[in-house]
Enzyme design. Structure first.
Site, PDB file in Angstrom:
ATOM      1  N   LEU A  97      16.553  65.254  -0.936  1.00  0.00           N
ATOM      2  CA  LEU A  97      17.217  66.558  -0.917  1.00  0.00           C
ATOM      3  C   LEU A  97      16.139  67.577  -1.226  1.00  0.00           C
ATOM      4  O   LEU A  97      15.377  67.395  -2.186  1.00  0.00           O
ATOM      5  CB  LEU A  97      18.329  66.636  -1.970  1.00  0.00           C
ATOM      6  CG  LEU A  97      19.680  65.993  -1.666  1.00  0.00           C
ATOM      7  CD1 LEU A  97      20.591  66.103  -2.886  1.00  0.00           C
ATOM      8  CD2 LEU A  97      20.347  66.634  -0.455  1.00  0.00           C
ATOM      9  N   ASP A  98      16.042  68.648  -0.427  1.00  0.00           N
ATOM     10  CA  ASP A  98      14.995  69.621  -0.709  1.00  0.00           C
ATOM     11  C   ASP A  98      15.319  70.397  -1.981  1.00  0.00           C
ATOM     12  O   ASP A  98      16.414  70.304  -2.537  1.00  0.00           O
ATOM     13  CB  ASP A  98      14.733  70.530   0.496  1.00  0.00           C
ATOM     14  CG  ASP A  98      15.925  71.400   0.865  1.00  0.00           C
ATOM     15  OD1 ASP A  98      16.635  71.858  -0.048  1.00  0.00           O
ATOM     16  OD2 ASP A  98      16.131  71.636   2.065  1.00  0.00           O
ATOM     17  N   LYS A  99      14.347  71.162  -2.448  1.00  0.00           N
ATOM     18  CA  LYS A  99      14.449  71.851  -3.742  1.00  0.00           C
ATOM     19  C   LYS A  99      15.682  72.745  -3.826  1.00  0.00           C
ATOM     20  O   LYS A  99      16.346  72.816  -4.860  1.00  0.00           O
ATOM     21  CB  LYS A  99      13.175  72.662  -3.972  1.00  0.00           C
ATOM     22  CG  LYS A  99      13.151  73.497  -5.243  1.00  0.00           C
ATOM     23  CD  LYS A  99      11.780  74.146  -5.408  1.00  0.00           C
ATOM     24  CE  LYS A  99      11.751  75.085  -6.607  1.00  0.00           C
ATOM     25  NZ  LYS A  99      12.439  76.365  -6.331  1.00  0.00           N
ATOM     26  N   ALA A 100      16.012  73.421  -2.730  1.00  0.00           N
ATOM     27  CA  ALA A 100      17.126  74.365  -2.752  1.00  0.00           C
ATOM     28  C   ALA A 100      18.483  73.699  -2.565  1.00  0.00           C
ATOM     29  O   ALA A 100      19.512  74.345  -2.721  1.00  0.00           O
ATOM     30  CB  ALA A 100      16.922  75.426  -1.673  1.00  0.00           C
ATOM     31  N   SER A 101      18.495  72.414  -2.228  1.00  0.00           N
ATOM     32  CA  SER A 101      19.756  71.704  -2.003  1.00  0.00           C
ATOM     33  C   SER A 101      20.196  70.986  -3.273  1.00  0.00           C
ATOM     34  O   SER A 101      19.414  70.766  -4.192  1.00  0.00           O
ATOM     35  CB  SER A 101      19.604  70.699  -0.857  1.00  0.00           C
ATOM     36  OG  SER A 101      19.238  71.367   0.339  1.00  0.00           O
TER      37      SER A 101
END
Length: 233
Positions: A97-101
Site C-alpha cells: 500500500l503506498d504511503k498515502a493509502s
C-alpha cells in the site's frame, strides 16, 4: 532457502550472505545462489543456527502516511514501527500500500503463501473504497472496467460501483484482481479524477472489519486456508 524458512526476506538474505554473515558446515558462503540443504547441512546466520520459524500471519490496519518498508531512507514512520515490541519474528509485507493509502495489509514470514496471494495468475480480488473529487456516472464506471493503457501498462478495474455521493465528491468501491504500482490512482487520473482517500477494505474473503487503525491481529487458521495457504506447513 533462508527466505522460505521465514528467517528474513530474499533481499535481506542476499545482503547477509554477501557480507559474510552466513556459514554452511563451518565455511563462510559469499554466493547467494549456492545450493544448500537445511536438513543435511549446518547453517549459521550471525553465528546462530538457522531453523524454520513458526509461521505467522497477521492483518494490519495501515494508517495513512505510514510507509510499507523495513527502513526508510528519509526517516519516515514505517509499518514496522507499529509492530515494535510485539515479540513477532521477521515478517514481510504481502503486497503493498503506498504511503498515502490506508487499510488492510497482510504480513507473514511464509514466503510461499505470500507468493500465492501476490502472483497475478492467482487473481486474488482486492477491494478498495475510494473517495474521489467528482461524481462519476455509470458510463465512467464502465470505462474504469474497460481500462486504459498508461505508460505501456493496461490499467483496469474488475468492478467499479458508486457507493454514495455528496454535492462535490463521491465514494466508489473498486475491485482489482491484480495490482500495479499506484493502479487505482493512475486509472482514475487517466479519466481526470483525483483520489482524495483510498482505503483497502478486503483481500479475497478477508475483510478489514472493525480492526482499529494502526492495530494488528493474527489470522485464524481458517482465514489462512481461505486465502490459499496452509498454516500447518
Amino acid at each position: 532457502m533462508l527466505s522460505k524458512l521465514g528467517v528474513c526476506s530474499r533481499s535481506q538474505a542476499e545482503k547477509a550472505i554477501r557480507e559474510g554473515r552466513v556459514q554452511v558446515d563451518g565455511r563462510v558462503v559469499l554466493d547467494p545462489e549456492r545450493p544448500a540443504d537445511s536438513e543435511r547441512q549446518r547453517i549459521l546466520l550471525d553465528g546462530e543456527p538457522v531453523a524454520a520459524s513458526k509461521r505467522v500471519y497477521i492483518a494490519l490496519n495501515k494508517p495513512r502516511g505510514i510507509v510499507v518498508s523495513a527502513a526508510d531512507e528519509r526517516g519516515r514512520d514505517t509499518v514496522y514501527d507499529l509492530l515494535k515490541d510485539a515479540g513477532l519474528p521477521w515478517l514481510g509485507p504481502v503486497g503493498r500500500l503506498d504511503k498515502a493509502s490506508e487499510g488492510l495489509l497482510l504480513l507473514s514470514n511464509d514466503s510461499v503463501w505470500a507468493a500465492r496471494l501476490t502472483e497475478p495468475k492467482h487473481h486474488v480480488d482486492k477491494t478498495y473504497h475510494v473517495q474521489v473529487d467528482d461524481i462519476p456516472d455509470q458510463a465512467l464506471l464502465d470505462r474504469l472496467v474497460e481500462g486504459v493503457v498508461e505508460e505501456g501498462e493496461r490499467l483496469a478495474a474488475r468492478r467499479a460501483t458508486l457507493l454514495r455521493h455528496g454535492e462535490k465528491n463521491a465514494w466508489l468501491e473498486i475491485v482489482l484482481d491484480e495490482g500495479r504500482n499506484r493502479h487505482i490512482r493512475r486509472l482514475l487520473a487517466a479519466h481526470g479524477i483525483e483520489v482524495l482517500r483510498l482505503l483497502r477494505v478486503a483481500i479475497g474473503s478477508l475483510v478489514l472489519g472493525e480492526l482499529p487503525k494502526g492495530q494488528w491481529r493474527h489470522l485464524s487458521p481458517d482465514e489462512v486456508r481461505l486465502l490459499g495457504g496452509d498454516e500447518t506447513r
